[in-house]
Design a protein around this motif. Structure first.
Motif, PDB file in Angstrom:
ATOM      1  N   ARG A  78     -22.947  31.347  28.047  1.00  0.00           N
ATOM      2  CA  ARG A  78     -22.749  32.864  28.445  1.00  0.00           C
ATOM      3  C   ARG A  78     -22.860  32.764  30.047  1.00  0.00           C
ATOM      4  NH1 ARG A  78     -26.629  37.369  29.412  1.00  0.00           N
ATOM      5  NH2 ARG A  78     -27.292  36.095  30.629  1.00  0.00           N
ATOM      6  N   MET A  79     -21.608  32.802  30.802  1.00  0.00           N
ATOM      7  CA  MET A  79     -21.509  32.670  31.888  1.00  0.00           C
ATOM      8  C   MET A  79     -21.573  34.229  32.406  1.00  0.00           C
ATOM      9  SD  MET A  79     -21.122  31.220  34.883  1.00  0.00           S
ATOM     10  CE  MET A  79     -20.551  31.197  36.572  1.00  0.00           C
ATOM     11  N   VAL A  80     -22.458  34.560  33.523  1.00  0.00           N
ATOM     12  CA  VAL A  80     -22.301  35.931  34.001  1.00  0.00           C
ATOM     13  C   VAL A  80     -22.223  35.852  35.456  1.00  0.00           C
ATOM     14  CG1 VAL A  80     -23.030  37.193  32.257  1.00  0.00           C
ATOM     15  CG2 VAL A  80     -24.488  36.245  33.822  1.00  0.00           C
ATOM     16  N   ILE A  81     -21.535  36.592  36.238  1.00  0.00           N
ATOM     17  CA  ILE A  81     -21.460  36.861  37.638  1.00  0.00           C
ATOM     18  C   ILE A  81     -21.718  38.050  38.458  1.00  0.00           C
ATOM     19  CG2 ILE A  81     -20.042  36.086  39.579  1.00  0.00           C
ATOM     20  CD1 ILE A  81     -18.162  34.385  37.883  1.00  0.00           C
ATOM     21  N   SER A  82     -22.812  38.008  39.035  1.00  0.00           N
ATOM     22  CA  SER A  82     -22.872  39.449  39.778  1.00  0.00           C
ATOM     23  C   SER A  82     -23.582  39.095  41.253  1.00  0.00           C
ATOM     24  CB  SER A  82     -24.243  39.998  38.861  1.00  0.00           C
ATOM     25  OG  SER A  82     -25.360  39.345  39.087  1.00  0.00           O
ATOM     26  N   ASN A  83     -23.218  37.829  41.627  1.00  0.00           N
ATOM     27  CA  ASN A  83     -23.705  37.286  43.025  1.00  0.00           C
ATOM     28  C   ASN A  83     -22.719  37.379  43.969  1.00  0.00           C
ATOM     29  OD1 ASN A  83     -25.030  36.141  45.097  1.00  0.00           O
ATOM     30  ND2 ASN A  83     -25.827  34.461  44.355  1.00  0.00           N
ATOM     31  N   THR A  84     -22.814  38.061  44.809  1.00  0.00           N
ATOM     32  CA  THR A  84     -21.403  38.225  45.851  1.00  0.00           C
ATOM     33  C   THR A  84     -21.368  36.829  46.619  1.00  0.00           C
ATOM     34  OG1 THR A  84     -20.541  39.432  47.353  1.00  0.00           O
ATOM     35  CG2 THR A  84     -22.725  39.231  47.688  1.00  0.00           C
ATOM     36  N   ALA A  85     -22.231  36.272  46.589  1.00  0.00           N
ATOM     37  CA  ALA A  85     -22.259  34.830  47.312  1.00  0.00           C
ATOM     38  C   ALA A  85     -21.648  33.612  46.689  1.00  0.00           C
ATOM     39  CB  ALA A  85     -23.837  34.396  47.646  1.00  0.00           C
ATOM     40  N   ALA A  86     -21.437  33.860  45.438  1.00  0.00           N
ATOM     41  CA  ALA A  86     -20.722  32.864  44.567  1.00  0.00           C
ATOM     42  C   ALA A  86     -19.231  32.793  45.060  1.00  0.00           C
ATOM     43  CB  ALA A  86     -20.785  32.941  42.911  1.00  0.00           C
ATOM     44  N   THR A  87     -18.477  31.758  44.808  1.00  0.00           N
ATOM     45  CA  THR A  87     -17.166  31.490  45.259  1.00  0.00           C
ATOM     46  C   THR A  87     -16.461  30.577  44.008  1.00  0.00           C
ATOM     47  OG1 THR A  87     -17.568  29.296  46.470  1.00  0.00           O
ATOM     48  CG2 THR A  87     -17.613  31.527  47.721  1.00  0.00           C
ATOM     49  N   ARG A  88     -15.126  30.524  44.256  1.00  0.00           N
ATOM     50  CA  ARG A  88     -14.549  29.589  43.269  1.00  0.00           C
ATOM     51  C   ARG A  88     -15.038  28.350  43.314  1.00  0.00           C
ATOM     52  NH1 ARG A  88      -8.103  31.469  42.812  1.00  0.00           N
ATOM     53  NH2 ARG A  88      -8.238  33.261  42.396  1.00  0.00           N
ATOM     54  N   SER A  89     -15.233  27.742  44.346  1.00  0.00           N
ATOM     55  CA  SER A  89     -16.105  26.329  44.386  1.00  0.00           C
ATOM     56  C   SER A  89     -17.292  26.490  43.760  1.00  0.00           C
ATOM     57  CB  SER A  89     -16.142  26.021  45.904  1.00  0.00           C
ATOM     58  OG  SER A  89     -17.144  26.547  46.265  1.00  0.00           O
ATOM     59  N   ASP A  90     -18.039  27.469  43.466  1.00  0.00           N
ATOM     60  CA  ASP A  90     -19.285  27.332  42.946  1.00  0.00           C
ATOM     61  C   ASP A  90     -18.693  27.425  41.138  1.00  0.00           C
ATOM     62  OD1 ASP A  90     -21.118  27.543  44.830  1.00  0.00           O
ATOM     63  OD2 ASP A  90     -20.486  29.452  45.141  1.00  0.00           O
ATOM     64  N   ILE A  91     -17.881  28.133  40.888  1.00  0.00           N
ATOM     65  CA  ILE A  91     -17.310  27.911  39.584  1.00  0.00           C
ATOM     66  C   ILE A  91     -16.801  26.540  39.271  1.00  0.00           C
ATOM     67  CG2 ILE A  91     -15.635  29.023  37.854  1.00  0.00           C
ATOM     68  CD1 ILE A  91     -17.725  30.829  38.976  1.00  0.00           C
ATOM     69  N   ASP A  92     -16.115  26.044  40.047  1.00  0.00           N
ATOM     70  CA  ASP A  92     -15.500  24.758  39.888  1.00  0.00           C
ATOM     71  C   ASP A  92     -16.714  23.637  39.634  1.00  0.00           C
ATOM     72  OD1 ASP A  92     -12.982  25.643  40.185  1.00  0.00           O
ATOM     73  OD2 ASP A  92     -12.914  24.894  42.169  1.00  0.00           O
ATOM     74  N   PHE A  93     -17.862  23.776  40.443  1.00  0.00           N
ATOM     75  CA  PHE A  93     -18.984  23.043  40.319  1.00  0.00           C
ATOM     76  C   PHE A  93     -19.650  23.159  39.162  1.00  0.00           C
ATOM     77  CE2 PHE A  93     -23.369  22.288  40.619  1.00  0.00           C
ATOM     78  CZ  PHE A  93     -23.651  20.946  41.112  1.00  0.00           C
ATOM     79  N   LEU A  94     -19.728  24.170  38.235  1.00  0.00           N
ATOM     80  CA  LEU A  94     -20.235  24.624  37.207  1.00  0.00           C
ATOM     81  C   LEU A  94     -19.485  23.821  36.009  1.00  0.00           C
ATOM     82  CD1 LEU A  94     -22.444  26.389  35.442  1.00  0.00           C
ATOM     83  CD2 LEU A  94     -20.551  27.988  34.982  1.00  0.00           C
ATOM     84  N   VAL A  95     -18.262  23.943  36.032  1.00  0.00           N
ATOM     85  CA  VAL A  95     -17.425  23.311  34.969  1.00  0.00           C
ATOM     86  C   VAL A  95     -17.596  21.791  35.079  1.00  0.00           C
ATOM     87  CG1 VAL A  95     -15.081  23.088  34.167  1.00  0.00           C
ATOM     88  CG2 VAL A  95     -15.947  25.272  35.028  1.00  0.00           C
ATOM     89  N   GLU A  96     -17.569  21.459  36.196  1.00  0.00           N
ATOM     90  CA  GLU A  96     -17.770  19.733  36.310  1.00  0.00           C
ATOM     91  C   GLU A  96     -18.862  19.481  35.991  1.00  0.00           C
ATOM     92  OE1 GLU A  96     -16.629  19.481  40.441  1.00  0.00           O
ATOM     93  OE2 GLU A  96     -14.516  20.120  40.276  1.00  0.00           O
ATOM     94  N   GLU A  97     -20.090  20.069  36.390  1.00  0.00           N
ATOM     95  CA  GLU A  97     -21.271  19.953  36.136  1.00  0.00           C
ATOM     96  C   GLU A  97     -21.650  19.896  34.775  1.00  0.00           C
ATOM     97  OE1 GLU A  97     -25.279  18.974  37.432  1.00  0.00           O
ATOM     98  OE2 GLU A  97     -23.138  18.409  37.763  1.00  0.00           O
ATOM     99  N   ILE A  98     -21.095  20.733  33.817  1.00  0.00           N
ATOM    100  CA  ILE A  98     -21.114  20.767  32.520  1.00  0.00           C
ATOM    101  C   ILE A  98     -20.495  19.611  31.687  1.00  0.00           C
ATOM    102  CG2 ILE A  98     -20.393  22.181  30.302  1.00  0.00           C
ATOM    103  CD1 ILE A  98     -20.915  24.696  31.837  1.00  0.00           C
ATOM    104  N   GLU A  99     -19.334  19.219  32.239  1.00  0.00           N
ATOM    105  CA  GLU A  99     -18.556  17.993  31.875  1.00  0.00           C
ATOM    106  C   GLU A  99     -19.358  16.679  31.831  1.00  0.00           C
ATOM    107  OE1 GLU A  99     -13.885  18.976  31.759  1.00  0.00           O
ATOM    108  OE2 GLU A  99     -14.898  18.870  33.607  1.00  0.00           O
TER     109      GLU A  99
END
Length: 660
Positions: free
Chosen positions: A633-654
């Protein structure tokens, strides 16, 4: 030989002290500044000479020849490159020891010692160490070393030497200077932590198991002491508390609904703690009480209640706000319960979504309704209550002789982020004379967004609303409001008229004494950080924050939808920032559907999460839901997060799940 070597003083000092820092810290030896070779030996003899030999051998391999005119920076092995505390040549900052910068004269006076180390004197140093007796045990106080870069300013010699204690601070006589020194040290620890929180090269956490922290880590001892410890040790404890915690403000922390670190909100919390007052009366918290009144009125206006009329209070969290709503509803319909207890009421039943927060069930138990009298409502595949199921269950309860009293509608469920159809539920509540509460702890912030507030259509028809600014709006914990449409119910429900606090003959308008309408007596000031952030951001700033987070969740959804190895828990774009999905490792992709596959898939998310925490790279939550096996369950409420952080999460899970 010294004249032929062009190593800079700072680089040499760094190389030497970084070479010894691990052992110095491990031995808890107070760090002093040696001024000659004998002093250096006196320091070094306290360290196992075998470790010194290992250092000498490695430094000998790494050190440049003295004739080299422009040497590279000294190499440090990977195990010594602490990500949170890089050496000074990586920071490009002046060399420090004992928490203060070395003067040019001090650096020059010590250069010859480091040259000796690089140019052959290490053998002499080690031989002297073998000859000298081991020193007496030193106090177990970990020193401030070059790797402890949390404090960078000038340090008091007394603090560094560990001689100062709490008794030396204000209100002690002549305590002003020590107090300022101590607090400035604390501020530097905090500001260093803040800088690192926003640095993506810093780990989200340095994970240790409970037994490791309980047993003690590098001098960090959780046990309480009989005698006072030095302020130096207190500063060490402050650093270590942050070091071994979780950076919930990190751009790659997605584990909870409350994430991020707002700097203005943080400043507000610091000021609040400094004021150290209580919210129960105007006489001791005049400004904070007025701020709370005005802010709650503004929130009621945003909900849509005419002219912001009604009441409200800030509570210790969404669970308590939800409990308030059940108490107030009972008082509205059966006020005699306040004095006579539940025996004065018929059998009352409550209704809530099967996906609702567990706090509604807790309130049912704590307030005497009983969990058997909380009826769960069926939801559709997206987690939204089916209004027809509510009406059918209300009718069934009435046929049994029960009294339907309260309905909780979700505005952002914890797992799916679902929004119940509030207008349809409100129609049923009005038809059967039931209290309608909207739990907007997670989704209430969307009311600030013109683009997304339609998801709460009908919220203005609610009798009460829970709204947690510490979640979607990024206010530092804790900050939760219970908002009530009818004025006077909070006071009537909870008032006990304690004469020692709420005297009726005060010289000001006692309507501003809010304590008697709260469950608590002492109440923390939760308003100032929120009020200060609203002043700094404006309503438009909160709107931009919320829109950005929802845009990022949409980006994640479309990134993994249809991507090999990822499977969505439900079809369609999420209503909130919750994106729920399974990661399917290659070993399971060709396996036919069935019990065995489900059992193996159930173990995938916990294993990946464990590896995330061990590496400290990122954090994201997982859980089962009903018959569905564990999913992320991914949730986003941190304004510091960016698309690169989303990309990192997906790559890290893989990356972590590739071989499962």
């Amino acid at each position: 030989m010294a004249a032929d070597c062009d190593w800079g003083p700072s680089a040499l000092l760094d190389a030497f002290f970084l070479g010894l820092a691990d052992e110095i810290r491990h031995m808890m030896i107070p760090l002093s500044l040696p001024t000659n070779l004998d002093d250096l030996i006196e320091l070094a003899v306290q360290i196992d000479f075998r470790l010194l030999e290992e250092r000498r051998d490695r430094l000998g391999r790494q050190a440049p020849p003295c004739s080299q005119s422009a040497p590279a920076r000294p190499a440090i092995c990977k195990t010594e490159q602490l990500e949170d505390n890089p050496p000074s040549w990586q920071r490009d900052e002046p060399m420090q020891l004992g928490g203060r910068r070395l003067t040019a004269a001090e650096r020059e006076r010590r250069v010859h010692l480091q040259l000796c180390l690089y140019c052959g004197a290490a053998d002499h140093l080690i031989s002297r160490c073998k000859e000298l007796p081991r020193p007496a045990a030193r106090p177990r106080v970990r020193p401030h070393s070059p790797e402890d870069t949390s404090t960078r300013g000038r340090r008091s010699p007394s603090l560094a030497a560990g001689r100062m204690q709490l008794k030396d601070l204000l209100p002690a006589k002549n305590g002003e200077e020590p107090t300022m020194q101590f607090l400035l040290e604390v501020v530097e620890i905090l500001t260093s932590y803040i800088r690192k929180t926003f640095d993506r090269s810093t780990k989200v956490l340095d994970f240790h198991h409970p037994h490791q922290l309980l047993e003690g880590m590098e001098g960090f001892n959780l046990e309480l002491s009989e005698q006072p410890e030095s302020l130096e040790q207190i500063l060490v404890d402050c650093r270590d508390t942050l070091k071994y915690g979780v950076r919930t403000g990190h751009p790659r922390f997605f584990n909870q609904l409350s994430t991020g670190l707002d700097i203005v909100g943080l400043a507000g919390e610091w000021l609040t703690s400094t004021a150290n007052t209580n919210m129960f009366t105007y006489e001791i918290a005049p400004v904070f009480v007025l701020m709370e009144q005005l802010t709650l009125k503004k929130m009621r206006e945003i909900i849509g209640w005419p002219e912001g009329e009604g009441d409200g209070i800030f509570s210790p969290g969404g669970a308590i706000s939800n409990m308030y709503s059940v108490m107030i509803a009972r008082y509205k319909y059966f006020p005699e319960v306040k004095t006579k207890g539940m025996a004065a009421a018929p059998r009352l039943v409550l209704f809530t979504s099967e996906h609702s927060h567990y706090s509604i069930k807790k309130a049912s138990a704590a307030l005497g309704f009983g969990t058997e009298n909380l009826i769960l409502l069926n939801t559709d595949e997206r987690g939204r209550v089916i209004a027809a199921d509510l009406e059918a269950k209300v009718i069934a309860a009435k046929q049994k002789g029960y009294v339907p009293m309260y309905v909780n509608a979700m505005a952002g469920t914890t797992v799916y982020g679902a929004f119940d159809p509030i207008n349809e539920i409100a129609d049923i509540c009005e038809k059967y004379n039931m209290w309608l509460h909207v739990d907007g702890a997670w989704g209430g912030g969307l009311l600030m967004s013109r683009k997304h507030r339609h998801k709460l259509n009908g919220v203005e028809r609610a009798n009460s609303v829970t709204w947690n600014p510490h979640k979607m709006m990024g206010v530092p914990l804790q900050c939760s409001a219970i908002l009530v449409r009818e004025k006077g119910l909070l006071q009537g429900c909870n008032s006990m008229c304690a004469g020692y606090l709420f005297q009726p003959d005060k010289q000001y308008d006692i309507a501003y004494d809010t304590g008697d309408k709260a469950l608590q007596c002492g109440r923390h000031v939760d308003i100032f950080k929120f009020w200060l952030m609203w002043k700094a951001k404006g309503t438009v700033g909160f709107e931009q924050h919320i829109d950005k987070c929802l845009d990022l969740s949409s980006y994640l959804y479309y990134k993994i939808k249809g991507k090999e190895g990822f499977e969505m828990v439900f079809d369609g774009e999420p209503q909130h920032t919750n994106v729920c999905f399974w990661y399917i490792p290659p070993s399971l992709r060709s396996m036919p559907a069935g019990e065995e596959r489900q059992q193996r898939l159930h173990k995938v998310a916990p294993k990946i999460k464990a590896m995330m925490m061990e590496s400290g790279s990122t954090m994201v939550g997982y859980q089962p839901q009903g018959k569905k096996v564990n999913f992320f369950r991914m949730v986003i409420s941190n304004t510091a997060a960016t698309r690169s952080d989303i990309d990192f999460l997906v790559e890290e899970i893989e990356r972590l799940g590739q071989d499962l």
